[in-house]
Design a protein around this motif. Structure first.
Motif, PDB file in Angstrom:
ATOM      1  N   GLU A 102     -63.401  -7.755  61.713  1.00  0.00           N
ATOM      2  CA  GLU A 102     -63.637  -8.971  62.495  1.00  0.00           C
ATOM      3  C   GLU A 102     -64.751  -8.777  63.517  1.00  0.00           C
ATOM      4  O   GLU A 102     -65.584  -9.648  63.716  1.00  0.00           O
ATOM      5  CB  GLU A 102     -62.342  -9.380  63.202  1.00  0.00           C
ATOM      6  N   GLN A 103     -64.790  -7.594  64.146  1.00  0.00           N
ATOM      7  CA  GLN A 103     -65.799  -7.359  65.179  1.00  0.00           C
ATOM      8  C   GLN A 103     -67.202  -7.339  64.592  1.00  0.00           C
ATOM      9  O   GLN A 103     -68.139  -7.887  65.186  1.00  0.00           O
ATOM     10  CB  GLN A 103     -65.519  -6.040  65.904  1.00  0.00           C
ATOM     11  N   PHE A 111     -67.745 -18.743  68.153  1.00  0.00           N
ATOM     12  CA  PHE A 111     -67.407 -18.088  66.889  1.00  0.00           C
ATOM     13  C   PHE A 111     -66.129 -18.639  66.278  1.00  0.00           C
ATOM     14  O   PHE A 111     -66.051 -18.860  65.067  1.00  0.00           O
ATOM     15  CB  PHE A 111     -67.278 -16.580  67.121  1.00  0.00           C
ATOM     16  N   ASP A 112     -65.114 -18.874  67.117  1.00  0.00           N
ATOM     17  CA  ASP A 112     -63.827 -19.325  66.584  1.00  0.00           C
ATOM     18  C   ASP A 112     -63.833 -20.787  66.160  1.00  0.00           C
ATOM     19  O   ASP A 112     -62.861 -21.284  65.612  1.00  0.00           O
ATOM     20  CB  ASP A 112     -62.704 -19.070  67.592  1.00  0.00           C
ATOM     21  N   GLU A 119     -72.960 -13.632  66.498  1.00  0.00           N
ATOM     22  CA  GLU A 119     -73.563 -13.765  67.822  1.00  0.00           C
ATOM     23  C   GLU A 119     -75.075 -13.546  67.780  1.00  0.00           C
ATOM     24  O   GLU A 119     -75.818 -14.140  68.567  1.00  0.00           O
ATOM     25  CB  GLU A 119     -72.922 -12.772  68.796  1.00  0.00           C
ATOM     26  N   HIS A 157     -68.132 -10.862  63.861  1.00  0.00           N
ATOM     27  CA  HIS A 157     -68.372 -11.548  65.132  1.00  0.00           C
ATOM     28  C   HIS A 157     -69.735 -11.174  65.698  1.00  0.00           C
ATOM     29  O   HIS A 157     -70.499 -12.047  66.143  1.00  0.00           O
ATOM     30  CB  HIS A 157     -67.264 -11.201  66.127  1.00  0.00           C
TER      31      HIS A 157
END
Length: 290
Positions: free
Chosen positions: A103-104, A223-224, A111, A107
């Protein structure tokens, strides 16, 4: 996701209203009637069978807008769009898992290159599909004048109120609902995305006519709240995604093709653009594929 579909519904409704407004209002015998909306032979001249079908779809949506049944009408389409989106994303998610991308990592990739929400004002000179060269030239010339005047410092909202042919433009100063990728047609979105805040575009041609845009605001989508598909497409090679998908399919129960289903699907393809309700195969555990 819901907000994206909400924006799409609003855009579709606006298109349909325009089509209703340009439907024939004279006494000649209509060449096409859809949900009480009549179109003259002049208005449908030169349209292909597929374009006439699209015109009929828009007129039907316009009628739904008028009688307040639009939300009910588009609910199944929204559900199908969500399901298609999930299916399209599945190979990429499986590929990311195969590559060990957590996930990171996803993400961070987002970004670095986020999706955007734009607030745009525009002036549009509508050009019907059946318009001749003289009508197109006139619309183009007026739009070019708008661009010149706006770039010279004239108030854009006032220009929209005076010269835009979009319904409701005068009250809103040409301001559209905030848009994300997919909310507007491609050339319109591409032009808006390249502008700096406060900048006025040159002439932008779409299937609806000639536009002049001004970007009022540009916001990165959290992001979400965004689709991660663009990020996954950048991070996961196509070959890796397809290999991961093949490996996943190999773990699934075997498929048994429904008798006659392929012929039913072939016939459906001849009748409609979206035959997605025919069960092609079933699995031993009760699953179905359509």
């Amino acid at each position: 996701m819901d907000s994206v579909f909400h924006l799409r519904r609003r855009r579709l409704a606006s298109i349909a209203i325009v089509m209703l407004m340009t439907a024939c209002g004279d006494s000649q015998e209509p060449a096409l009637t859809v949900a009480g909306v009549e179109f003259s032979s002049e208005q449908v001249r030169g349209l292909s069978a597929e374009e006439i079908e699209q015109l009929a779809d828009l007129a039907s949506v316009g009628r739904a807008v008028a009688d307040g049944s639009l939300v009910e009408l588009v609910a199944p389409l929204d559900a199908r769009a969500v399901e298609r989106s999930r299916l399209q994303a599945m190979p990429l998610h499986l590929g990311a898992r195969r590559m060990g991308l957590g996930e990171q990592a996803i993400h961070d990739g987002y970004e670095r290159d986020p999706e955007w929400e734009l607030e745009v004002r525009h002036v549009v000179r509508l050009v019907p599909r059946w318009a001749g060269p003289a009508e197109r030239a006139e619309a183009r010339a007026l739009a070019e004048q708008v661009a010149s005047r706006a770039r010279a410092g004239e108030d854009f909202s006032a220009l929209a109120a005076q010269l835009s042919e979009e319904p409701g433009a005068a009250e809103r100063g040409g301001l559209l609902q905030p848009g994300r990728r997919g909310s507007w047609v491609g050339p319109f979105w591409d032009a808006a995305l390249t502008l700096r805040v406060g900048e006025v575009s040159g002439l932008v041609e779409t299937e609806y006519g000639y536009h002049v845009l001004r970007l009022d605001e540009k916001r990165a989508i959290a992001f979400d709240q965004a689709s991660v598909l663009p990020v996954l497409r950048r991070l996961v090679p196509q070959a890796t995604a397809m290999q991961a998908m093949e490996e996943w399919v190999a773990t699934r129960p075997p498929l048994e093709v429904e008798s006659g289903a392929l012929e039913d699907a072939r016939q459906a393809l001849l009748r409609t653009r979206f035959p997605d309700n025919i069960v092609i195969a079933r699995t031993a555990d009760g699953g179905s594929y359509s």
